[in-house]
Design a protein around this motif. Structure first.
Motif, short mmCIF file in Angstrom:
data_model
loop_
_atom_site.label_atom_id
_atom_site.label_comp_id
_atom_site.label_asym_id
_atom_site.label_seq_id
_atom_site.Cartn_x
_atom_site.Cartn_y
_atom_site.Cartn_z
N CYS A 30 0.83 -1.20 0.00
CA CYS A 30 0.00 0.00 0.00
C CYS A 30 0.87 1.26 0.00
O CYS A 30 1.79 1.38 0.79
CB CYS A 30 -0.87 -0.04 1.24
SG CYS A 30 -1.76 1.47 1.60
N LEU A 31 0.54 2.18 -0.88
CA LEU A 31 1.15 3.51 -0.88
C LEU A 31 0.09 4.50 -1.34
O LEU A 31 -0.31 4.50 -2.51
CB LEU A 31 2.38 3.58 -1.79
CG LEU A 31 3.03 4.97 -1.88
CD1 LEU A 31 3.53 5.42 -0.50
CD2 LEU A 31 4.18 4.96 -2.87
N GLU A 35 -8.41 5.68 -0.63
CA GLU A 35 -9.71 5.56 -1.30
C GLU A 35 -10.05 4.12 -1.68
O GLU A 35 -11.23 3.79 -1.82
CB GLU A 35 -9.75 6.44 -2.54
CG GLU A 35 -9.74 7.92 -2.22
CD GLU A 35 -9.87 8.78 -3.47
OE1 GLU A 35 -10.43 8.31 -4.47
OE2 GLU A 35 -9.40 9.93 -3.42
N THR A 36 -9.07 3.27 -1.88
CA THR A 36 -9.34 1.92 -2.39
C THR A 36 -8.98 0.80 -1.42
O THR A 36 -9.37 -0.34 -1.64
CB THR A 36 -8.56 1.68 -3.69
OG1 THR A 36 -7.16 1.85 -3.43
CG2 THR A 36 -8.98 2.64 -4.78
N ALA A 60 0.80 -3.87 4.03
CA ALA A 60 2.17 -3.40 4.20
C ALA A 60 2.24 -1.98 3.65
O ALA A 60 2.36 -1.78 2.45
CB ALA A 60 3.14 -4.32 3.48
N ASP A 61 2.15 -1.00 4.53
CA ASP A 61 2.18 0.39 4.11
C ASP A 61 3.62 0.82 3.88
O ASP A 61 4.53 0.45 4.61
CB ASP A 61 1.54 1.27 5.18
CG ASP A 61 1.44 2.70 4.71
OD1 ASP A 61 2.26 3.52 5.17
OD2 ASP A 61 0.58 3.00 3.89
N ASN A 62 3.81 1.62 2.83
CA ASN A 62 5.15 2.06 2.45
C ASN A 62 5.29 3.57 2.55
O ASN A 62 5.75 4.22 1.64
CB ASN A 62 5.46 1.56 1.03
CG ASN A 62 6.93 1.69 0.69
OD1 ASN A 62 7.77 1.72 1.57
ND2 ASN A 62 7.22 1.81 -0.59
N ASP A 66 -1.63 9.81 2.90
CA ASP A 66 -3.05 10.15 2.72
C ASP A 66 -3.97 9.51 3.75
O ASP A 66 -5.17 9.53 3.61
CB ASP A 66 -3.50 9.74 1.32
CG ASP A 66 -3.56 8.23 1.13
OD1 ASP A 66 -3.00 7.50 1.98
OD2 ASP A 66 -4.16 7.78 0.14
N GLY A 67 -3.40 8.95 4.82
CA GLY A 67 -4.21 8.32 5.85
C GLY A 67 -4.44 6.84 5.62
O GLY A 67 -5.20 6.22 6.36
#
Length: 69
Positions: A30-31, A35-36, A60-62, A66-67
């Motif tokens: 995720c980056l 919205e999705t 896995a946020d990178n 944007d929250g």
């Protein structure tokens, strides 16, 4: 090479002894996907349920800004 196989086998044996352990991990990179992301997570859970597979969904946020996290 043999040592890696033994380690993997031991890990699989330990996981198979725990009836609550996930069998499948769905990993979503995720980056900036605020919205999705919700839709993707729900679809992953639905896919696991439809397949009758016990699993987990990991995001896995990178470094999202944007929250998403």
């Amino acid at each position: 090479m043999v040592e890696n196989t033994q380690v993997r086998s031991q890990g699989l044996a330990a996981a198979s002894e725990d009836p609550t352990a996930p069998r499948v991990s769905v990993v979503i990179p995720c980056l900036d996907e605020a919205e999705t992301l919700r839709s993707c997570i729900l679809k992953a859970w639905a896919g696991l349920a439809a397949a009758g597979v016990r699993g987990e969904v990991v995001v896995a946020d990178n470094g999202s800004t944007d929250g998403s996290q």
